[in-house]
Design a protein around this motif. Sequence first.
Motif, short mmCIF file in Angstrom:
data_model
loop_
_atom_site.label_atom_id
_atom_site.label_comp_id
_atom_site.label_asym_id
_atom_site.label_seq_id
_atom_site.Cartn_x
_atom_site.Cartn_y
_atom_site.Cartn_z
N THR A 17 0.81 -1.21 0.00
CA THR A 17 0.00 0.00 0.00
C THR A 17 0.84 1.26 0.00
O THR A 17 0.40 2.32 -0.41
N SER A 18 2.02 1.08 0.53
CA SER A 18 2.87 2.25 0.53
C SER A 18 3.39 2.61 -0.85
O SER A 18 3.90 3.66 -1.09
N CYS A 19 3.24 1.69 -1.68
CA CYS A 19 3.77 1.85 -3.03
C CYS A 19 2.68 1.98 -4.06
O CYS A 19 2.96 2.10 -5.23
N LEU A 22 -4.34 5.18 -4.30
CA LEU A 22 -5.52 5.06 -3.44
C LEU A 22 -6.52 4.13 -4.03
O LEU A 22 -7.13 3.33 -3.31
N SER A 23 -6.74 4.10 -5.27
CA SER A 23 -7.74 3.20 -5.87
C SER A 23 -7.33 1.75 -5.69
O SER A 23 -8.13 0.87 -5.40
N GLU A 24 -6.08 1.62 -5.80
CA GLU A 24 -5.61 0.27 -5.62
C GLU A 24 -5.79 -0.15 -4.16
O GLU A 24 -6.14 -1.30 -3.82
N HIS A 25 -5.52 0.93 -3.29
CA HIS A 25 -5.72 0.63 -1.86
C HIS A 25 -7.15 0.28 -1.57
O HIS A 25 -7.42 -0.67 -0.80
N GLU A 26 -8.03 0.95 -2.17
CA GLU A 26 -9.45 0.67 -1.97
C GLU A 26 -9.80 -0.71 -2.50
O GLU A 26 -10.56 -1.47 -1.90
N ASN A 27 -9.18 -0.99 -3.62
CA ASN A 27 -9.44 -2.33 -4.17
C ASN A 27 -8.92 -3.42 -3.23
O ASN A 27 -9.55 -4.46 -2.98
N LEU A 28 -7.73 -3.06 -2.75
CA LEU A 28 -7.15 -4.05 -1.83
C LEU A 28 -7.99 -4.16 -0.55
O LEU A 28 -8.16 -5.25 0.03
#
Length: 331
Positions: A17-19, A22-28
Amino acid sequence: MKKAFFFTGILGVMALTSCVSLSEHENLQAKYDQTAKQYRLTLQERDELRENNANLTKTNNALTSDYNELSAAKQRCDGMVDSLTRRIEQMRHHYDTTMENYTQAVAGKDRDLTRAQNLLSARTKELNEKEREIEQKETELRLQQESFLLQRSELIAKQQELEQKEAAARAQLEAMRNSVTQALIGFADKGLKVETKDGKVYVSMENKLMFPSASWTVSKEGSNAIKELAKVLEQDTTLNIMVEGHTDNDAYRGSSAVKDNWDLSVMRATSIVKLLLQHGKNINPARIEACGHGEYAPKASNSTAEGKAANRRTEIILTPNLDKLLNEMNR
């Protein structure tokens, strides 16, 4: 192990997540939430599976116990079935044996019944024959009874006739005794005796009246007595006359054809018979018999002189002819 794997995955996502954006974080995050939710569901499903497994284990244990009980019951039932099967076989065998015995017994009873019926028929036939015999015997007995009654009547009549004969004979004997006694009354004290005995009249004459010693020639006085007796005997044609000569036991010592006392007693009896017929012309000779007893019919003992004198005698025995007497009564 599954938890360690799960947390390793989360750390890896956090490191990423640090890399990432945000969308990806949300997906994750969405995947994480979805994964967490799935995890929870999995845990819930696991717990449910564990509970179901426990229930199934418990059920399996119960079923196993029931199975074991059922197996034991089945074994017991199988044993009972085997026992009942053997019992049934025994009962079937017993039944077969019983039926066979019963059949044989029935057959035997039938034979016994047949024999009994045959025996009964024979007994019935025999009984009928016996009844016929009894009826015949009864008829014969009745005829015999009638014959017996007839014979009894005839016997009564004959008895009455005999009583009449006896009464007539007694009357005749008494009359004859009286007649003879009266005719010979003059010789009563000379050795002559008249008596009635056993339905007969006995005229007993001692030898001192009738004969000299060792002689068969009748003395004069004896001849007179016979003459008087002949007159009486001529009057009664129903009398049978027996003349008996007797001696004592002294040996005969005469010098003639007479050899002994027996001969002498016969000669004396014959001499008196001839005198009776000589003086009684109407006396039928067929009515007279002469016999000699010698010394063998003594009246007294020969051990004394008086006894010897009593034994030396001649007896004229008068017996009624009952048939002739009855015929004369019935005329």
